[in-house]
Write a protein that holds these residues in place. Sequence first.
Motif, mmCIF file in Angstrom:
data_model
loop_
_atom_site.group_PDB
_atom_site.id
_atom_site.type_symbol
_atom_site.label_atom_id
_atom_site.label_comp_id
_atom_site.label_asym_id
_atom_site.label_seq_id
_atom_site.Cartn_x
_atom_site.Cartn_y
_atom_site.Cartn_z
ATOM 1 N N ALA A 96 -44.361 12.755 -43.831
ATOM 2 C CA ALA A 96 -44.734 11.946 -45.038
ATOM 3 C C ALA A 96 -45.804 11.130 -43.818
ATOM 4 C CB ALA A 96 -44.449 10.540 -45.668
ATOM 5 N N SER A 97 -45.238 10.285 -42.262
ATOM 6 C CA SER A 97 -45.670 9.314 -41.682
ATOM 7 C C SER A 97 -46.776 10.655 -40.396
ATOM 8 C CB SER A 97 -44.502 9.045 -40.931
ATOM 9 O OG SER A 97 -44.818 8.138 -39.543
ATOM 10 N N VAL A 98 -46.455 11.796 -40.597
ATOM 11 C CA VAL A 98 -47.895 12.031 -39.831
ATOM 12 C C VAL A 98 -49.098 12.491 -40.825
ATOM 13 C CG1 VAL A 98 -48.695 14.359 -38.760
ATOM 14 C CG2 VAL A 98 -46.369 13.477 -37.624
ATOM 15 N N GLY A 99 -49.205 13.106 -41.971
ATOM 16 C CA GLY A 99 -49.994 13.343 -42.652
ATOM 17 C C GLY A 99 -50.575 11.896 -43.185
ATOM 18 N N GLN A 100 -50.430 10.676 -43.712
ATOM 19 C CA GLN A 100 -50.543 10.278 -44.368
ATOM 20 C C GLN A 100 -51.823 9.501 -43.553
ATOM 21 O OE1 GLN A 100 -49.434 8.448 -47.275
ATOM 22 N NE2 GLN A 100 -51.738 6.964 -47.220
ATOM 23 N N SER A 101 -51.696 9.497 -42.349
ATOM 24 C CA SER A 101 -53.271 9.115 -41.603
ATOM 25 C C SER A 101 -54.061 10.450 -41.641
ATOM 26 C CB SER A 101 -52.532 8.915 -39.956
ATOM 27 O OG SER A 101 -52.306 9.764 -39.054
ATOM 28 N N SER A 117 -66.657 1.725 -50.017
ATOM 29 C CA SER A 117 -66.142 1.671 -49.337
ATOM 30 C C SER A 117 -64.099 1.787 -49.730
ATOM 31 C CB SER A 117 -65.778 0.035 -49.436
ATOM 32 O OG SER A 117 -67.072 -0.347 -48.346
ATOM 33 N N SER A 118 -63.655 2.096 -49.218
ATOM 34 C CA SER A 118 -62.390 2.230 -49.911
ATOM 35 C C SER A 118 -60.898 1.817 -49.062
ATOM 36 C CB SER A 118 -61.618 3.943 -49.661
ATOM 37 O OG SER A 118 -61.836 4.497 -48.399
ATOM 38 N N SER A 119 -59.733 1.601 -49.266
ATOM 39 C CA SER A 119 -59.245 1.018 -48.562
ATOM 40 C C SER A 119 -57.688 1.159 -49.723
ATOM 41 C CB SER A 119 -58.631 -0.614 -49.415
ATOM 42 O OG SER A 119 -58.196 -0.260 -50.990
ATOM 43 N N GLN A 120 -56.289 1.360 -48.347
ATOM 44 C CA GLN A 120 -55.102 2.259 -47.915
ATOM 45 C C GLN A 120 -54.371 0.564 -49.175
ATOM 46 O OE1 GLN A 120 -52.821 5.219 -45.521
ATOM 47 N NE2 GLN A 120 -52.890 3.217 -44.539
ATOM 48 N N LEU A 121 -53.551 1.654 -49.293
ATOM 49 C CA LEU A 121 -52.121 0.535 -50.029
ATOM 50 C C LEU A 121 -50.902 1.502 -50.242
ATOM 51 C CD1 LEU A 121 -54.907 -0.183 -52.051
ATOM 52 C CD2 LEU A 121 -53.087 -2.198 -52.508
ATOM 53 N N LEU A 122 -50.163 1.358 -49.935
ATOM 54 C CA LEU A 122 -48.802 2.103 -49.476
ATOM 55 C C LEU A 122 -47.916 2.089 -50.511
ATOM 56 C CD1 LEU A 122 -48.749 3.104 -45.652
ATOM 57 C CD2 LEU A 122 -49.673 4.853 -47.859
ATOM 58 N N VAL A 123 -46.645 1.998 -50.795
ATOM 59 C CA VAL A 123 -45.579 0.788 -52.192
ATOM 60 C C VAL A 123 -44.799 1.883 -51.527
ATOM 61 C CG1 VAL A 123 -47.348 -0.328 -52.853
ATOM 62 C CG2 VAL A 123 -46.680 2.214 -54.312
ATOM 63 N N THR A 124 -43.531 1.064 -52.196
ATOM 64 C CA THR A 124 -42.176 1.915 -52.694
ATOM 65 C C THR A 124 -41.522 1.734 -53.200
ATOM 66 O OG1 THR A 124 -40.652 0.117 -51.440
ATOM 67 C CG2 THR A 124 -41.573 2.041 -49.624
ATOM 68 N N ASP A 125 -40.870 2.316 -54.021
ATOM 69 C CA ASP A 125 -39.853 1.788 -55.112
ATOM 70 C C ASP A 125 -39.485 0.266 -55.490
ATOM 71 O OD1 ASP A 125 -38.807 2.838 -58.362
ATOM 72 O OD2 ASP A 125 -37.416 1.624 -56.998
ATOM 73 N N PHE A 153 -53.532 4.218 -53.815
ATOM 74 C CA PHE A 153 -52.586 4.061 -53.291
ATOM 75 C C PHE A 153 -51.493 5.034 -53.340
ATOM 76 C CE2 PHE A 153 -53.726 0.425 -56.718
ATOM 77 C CZ PHE A 153 -52.915 -0.512 -55.720
ATOM 78 N N ASN A 154 -50.459 5.010 -52.809
ATOM 79 C CA ASN A 154 -49.634 6.032 -52.214
ATOM 80 C C ASN A 154 -48.429 5.865 -51.604
ATOM 81 O OD1 ASN A 154 -48.683 8.707 -51.928
ATOM 82 N ND2 ASN A 154 -50.001 9.179 -49.929
ATOM 83 N N GLU A 155 -46.992 6.251 -52.488
ATOM 84 C CA GLU A 155 -46.058 6.478 -51.938
ATOM 85 C C GLU A 155 -45.645 6.370 -50.758
ATOM 86 O OE1 GLU A 155 -41.283 6.932 -53.540
ATOM 87 O OE2 GLU A 155 -43.462 8.426 -54.868
ATOM 88 N N ASN A 156 -45.318 5.050 -49.988
ATOM 89 C CA ASN A 156 -45.019 4.884 -48.627
ATOM 90 C C ASN A 156 -43.860 5.936 -48.559
ATOM 91 O OD1 ASN A 156 -44.265 4.043 -45.739
ATOM 92 N ND2 ASN A 156 -44.828 2.518 -46.095
#
Length: 568
Positions: A96-101, A117-125, A153-156
Amino acid sequence: MATADPSRGFMKDVKRIIIKVGTAVVSRQDGRLALGRVGALCEQVKELNSLGYEVIMVTSGAVGVGRQRLRYRKLVNSSFADLQKPQVELDGKACASVGQSGLMALYDMLFTQLDVSSSQLLVTDSDFENSKFRERLSETVESLLDLKVVPIFNENDAISTRKAPYEDSSGIFWDNDSLAGLLALELKADLLILLSDVDGLYSGPPSEPSSKIIHTYIKEKHHYEITFGDKSRVGRGGMTAKVKAAVLASNSGTPVVITSGFENQSILKVLQGAKIGTLFHKNASLWEPSKDVSAREMAVAARDCSRRLQNLSSEERKKILLDVADALEANEDLIRSENEADVAAAQDAGYEKPLVARLTIKSGKIASLAKSIRTLANMEDPINQILKKTEVADDLVLEKTSCPLGVLLIVFESRPDALVQIASLAIRSGNGLLLKGGKEAIRSNTILHKVITGAIPCNVGEKLIGLVTTRDEIADLLKLDDVIDLVIPRGSNKLVSQIKASTKIPVLGHADGICHVYIDKSADMDMAKRIVMDAKIDYPAACNAMVFFQFGTMYSISYISSAVSITF
């Protein structure tokens, strides 16, 4: 433009959309990113942005992309001896860490090329357990949308506390499908679109020939009928996770569509109201009967219920009508919403203006219908009234008494208010009823039928009034001369003639319409003019256009810009 479906009429009011992109959509079979598909997806988001929609994305794919990259690096850096050892599955958090970027770099590059324009928001439960986090999240997203920026958004997974992030389904959300459903509620989205590698939800595995796509999910009808196949070839949940997320979101008020991310322009087609994918909506059960019944079963049920209705006292039947009037007023917003969807679909289909006008339930119409029902309830009981007595012989009196006809089959035109009027008269007079309205009013008729039958007490039964939804059912019903007592077709001369020729049941029909007003020479002409004007101007969309005669001289009444002109 895609053809709009009546059940998707609410799409015209959608402004804020959440689009969830599945791993199978963003990646190819070999795990590499599907550049063409992601590019086409970004182009649709660009168009939505330019049309004024607020678009929020939830994307999967980081783990799959990272796994593919790390497998390649591991292979390059392994010796021949290393390759002989048992291979250990790569750590999901590292993937996940390698693929997210890499995943976000692709989105950023594609959107930049499209001037978005886009933005990244990583969240956890665990983030959502904090109320302050939820507030800040909403504020951040609102700011981004005001600036026309697309939040992604993507789950971190890289720092998730889950022990088994690809199997655990506990907590506030447990995958990106449930995250999308949660965000739909947190951010007050008008629509959630879940993109998959199949066209929608099927009754069984899509690969099986017997499986059929479900265009509108109705829990009572489909919950126990669906057989899920294997989960997605990549990603965590597959269709099971999508359905679970869709049910939760739709029950909380956000409509959901599961559709293919492979099909060209699928998102735009959904927003145009096209019948693609599977729709989840909290009111879906009101749009069609939850259980299929045969024509005979429907007619026999109406007959049985009508006999119980006839055994009630006049006051008890009056009470039912008063409850129906109250129910209509209590559900006015829902009725108007369904009617607006029918009207929008009719306009998109190019129906003539008079028909659309007859179809429309205007402001105040529900109150007017409820008032009319209460007036009917307070009228003299039409059942068991002695109309005539004749003494045939000593101690032998013949009485003519009013009684119910039995079971009526009534076919009517586009006016959904006719359903309310007919149903009210049937209840007051103790008759069973089968109704078939025009297809252009299907949603309006369905919700009105649901509201009215819901007000009928159990000791009578809601099957007193049956709603026929297809023409095929009419053909079957016309054969039931042993159950149905009278057919009343309200429509064209052609319709009446066809029904008369197709049944042994008595038909109360008509020939060509005669809509004339005759004024006697002794009549008050000023009053006559007011009556004629009111008859047409009060409701010019009605199909009873008139010709006006006085002393054998014909005067015409003609439409001019939806108004009426009287020429003398």
